[in-house]
Design an enzyme around this catalytic site. Structure first.
Site, PDB file in Angstrom:
ATOM      1  N   HIS A   1       1.288  -1.280   0.074  1.00 22.58           N
ATOM      2  CA  HIS A   1      -0.171   0.322  -0.034  1.00 22.58           C
ATOM      3  C   HIS A   1       1.452   1.380   0.016  1.00 22.58           C
ATOM      4  O   HIS A   1       0.438   2.367  -0.127  1.00 22.58           O
ATOM      5  CB  HIS A   1      -0.772  -0.151   1.289  1.00 22.58           C
ATOM      6  CG  HIS A   1      -2.065  -0.666   1.357  1.00 22.58           C
ATOM      7  ND1 HIS A   1      -2.160  -1.531   2.047  1.00 22.58           N
ATOM      8  CD2 HIS A   1      -2.873  -1.321   0.304  1.00 22.58           C
ATOM      9  CE1 HIS A   1      -2.841  -2.435   2.140  1.00 22.58           C
ATOM     10  NE2 HIS A   1      -3.968  -2.834   1.016  1.00 22.58           N
TER      11      HIS A   1
ATOM     12  N   LYS B   1     -15.637  -8.998   3.684  1.00 19.18           N
ATOM     13  CA  LYS B   1     -14.366  -8.760   4.290  1.00 19.18           C
ATOM     14  C   LYS B   1     -14.160  -8.556   5.460  1.00 19.18           C
ATOM     15  O   LYS B   1     -15.330  -7.822   6.139  1.00 19.18           O
ATOM     16  CB  LYS B   1     -13.005  -7.961   4.118  1.00 19.18           C
ATOM     17  CG  LYS B   1     -12.310  -8.529   2.880  1.00 19.18           C
ATOM     18  CD  LYS B   1     -11.115  -7.227   2.534  1.00 19.18           C
ATOM     19  CE  LYS B   1     -10.047  -7.523   0.860  1.00 19.18           C
ATOM     20  NZ  LYS B   1      -9.275  -6.548   0.747  1.00 19.18           N
TER      21      LYS B   1
ATOM     22  N   ARG C   1      -1.311  -6.062  -8.749  1.00 16.81           N
ATOM     23  CA  ARG C   1      -1.064  -6.986  -8.538  1.00 16.81           C
ATOM     24  C   ARG C   1      -0.164  -8.073  -9.294  1.00 16.81           C
ATOM     25  O   ARG C   1       0.979  -8.174  -9.878  1.00 16.81           O
ATOM     26  CB  ARG C   1      -0.729  -7.464  -7.095  1.00 16.81           C
ATOM     27  CG  ARG C   1      -0.641  -6.791  -6.059  1.00 16.81           C
ATOM     28  CD  ARG C   1      -1.119  -7.309  -4.839  1.00 16.81           C
ATOM     29  NE  ARG C   1      -2.905  -7.693  -4.990  1.00 16.81           N
ATOM     30  CZ  ARG C   1      -4.237  -7.797  -3.775  1.00 16.81           C
ATOM     31  NH1 ARG C   1      -3.011  -8.125  -2.814  1.00 16.81           N
ATOM     32  NH2 ARG C   1      -5.225  -7.660  -4.018  1.00 16.81           N
TER      33      ARG C   1
ATOM     34  N   SER D   1      -2.977  -7.855   1.987  1.00 17.76           N
ATOM     35  CA  SER D   1      -3.228  -7.675   4.265  1.00 17.76           C
ATOM     36  C   SER D   1      -3.974  -9.483   3.975  1.00 17.76           C
ATOM     37  O   SER D   1      -2.839  -9.631   5.693  1.00 17.76           O
ATOM     38  CB  SER D   1      -4.581  -6.700   4.019  1.00 17.76           C
ATOM     39  OG  SER D   1      -3.785  -5.360   3.678  1.00 17.76           O
TER      40      SER D   1
HETATM   41  O1  PNS Z   1      -8.464  -2.789   0.369  1.00 17.29           O
HETATM   42  P1  PNS Z   1      -9.820  -3.676  -0.703  1.00 17.29           P
HETATM   43  O2  PNS Z   1     -11.076  -4.282   0.012  1.00 17.29           O
HETATM   44  O3  PNS Z   1      -9.144  -4.112  -2.029  1.00 17.29           O
HETATM   45  O4  PNS Z   1     -10.160  -2.261  -0.584  1.00 17.29           O
HETATM   46  C1  PNS Z   1     -11.982  -2.093  -1.727  1.00 17.29           C
HETATM   47  C2  PNS Z   1     -12.891  -1.003  -1.386  1.00 17.29           C
HETATM   48  C3  PNS Z   1     -12.855  -0.481   0.030  1.00 17.29           C
HETATM   49  C4  PNS Z   1     -12.131   0.178  -1.517  1.00 17.29           C
HETATM   50  C5  PNS Z   1     -14.393  -1.128  -2.383  1.00 17.29           C
HETATM   51  O5  PNS Z   1     -14.851  -2.554  -1.205  1.00 17.29           O
HETATM   52  C6  PNS Z   1     -14.826   0.351  -1.647  1.00 17.29           C
HETATM   53  O6  PNS Z   1     -14.971   0.713  -2.366  1.00 17.29           O
HETATM   54  N1  PNS Z   1     -15.707  -0.041  -0.843  1.00 17.29           N
HETATM   55  C7  PNS Z   1     -16.469   1.500  -0.902  1.00 17.29           C
HETATM   56  C8  PNS Z   1     -18.099   0.743  -1.028  1.00 17.29           C
HETATM   57  C9  PNS Z   1     -18.574   1.185  -2.396  1.00 17.29           C
HETATM   58  O7  PNS Z   1     -18.301   1.551  -2.797  1.00 17.29           O
HETATM   59  N2  PNS Z   1     -18.739  -0.178  -3.412  1.00 17.29           N
HETATM   60  C10 PNS Z   1     -18.623  -0.119  -4.316  1.00 17.29           C
HETATM   61  C11 PNS Z   1     -18.057   0.041  -5.418  1.00 17.29           C
HETATM   62  S1  PNS Z   1     -17.835  -0.647  -7.337  1.00 17.29           S
END
Ligand code: PNS
Length: 159
Positions: A13, A37, A86, A123
């Site tokens: 990150h 998660k 990645r 993570s």
């Molecule tokens: O670190 P991660 O878990 O890969 O991040 C994913 C994250 C938190 C960025 C994604 O789940 C997100 O944007 N969540 C907020 C809710 C949202 O906007 N959901 C619609 C995504 S198209």
């Protein structure tokens, strides 16, 4: 905008955040909720850890949001989301989210290739390796590793 679960923040990150901070005037690192998660750290703890390890970059701001990423971006006039890729396995889901976010709001997603040193880093894997006593010291800043060890020990003690 560099969004993520950051549960906890890793060197992977930080590599993306640092590189984004060189490309953009201001970078917001936001802890968001990933419904898929289960988290180990509270949002407050994740924010505190992010603040600790990003203070050397003056144009990086830490925040959190319990809603749609694009709503935060719109409210704060943010035009670009930066995500690290990645491997091709990341691409399907990331592309889907990028297209959904673009369609919802017009906010663009820029993909940055991760440093190959961290292409295997996640993570969730770090937590799993640390749970079974594996060495994760080169994958996390030392203060984050210490917090992770404390939390896992606490979880063990609680049963
Ligand atoms: O670190 P991660 O878990 O890969 O991040 C994913 C994250 C938190 C960025 C994604 O789940 C997100 O944007 N969540 C907020 C809710 C949202 O906007 N959901 C619609 C995504 S198209």
């Amino acid at each position: 905008m560099c969004p993520g679960s950051y549960d906890p923040v890793t060197n992977g990150h930080l590599d993306i955040i640092e590189r984004a901070s060189k490309l953009f005037d201001e970078v917001v690192v936001a802890v968001l909720i990933n419904k898929n998660k289960k988290s180990l750290f509270t949002v407050e703890e994740r924010l505190e850890m992010l603040r600790e390890v990003t203070h050397q970059w003056p144009n990086v701001r830490i925040d959190s949001w319990h809603g749609l990423l694009v709503d935060y971006c719109r409210a704060h006039e943010i035009d670009a989301i930066v995500k690290g890729l990645r491997a091709v396995s990341d691409f399907d889901y990331e592309l889907q989210m990028a297209q959904m976010n673009q369609q919802l709001s017009g906010v663009e997603t820029m993909f940055m290739s991760t440093n190959p040193l961290y292409s295997f880093l996640a993570s969730s894997l770090v937590k799993e390796v640390a749970t079974y006593g594996g060495d994760v010291s080169n994958l996390l800043p030392p203060e984050i590793e210490q917090r992770l060890r404390q939390r896992l020990a606490q979880q063990n003690a609680d049963g």
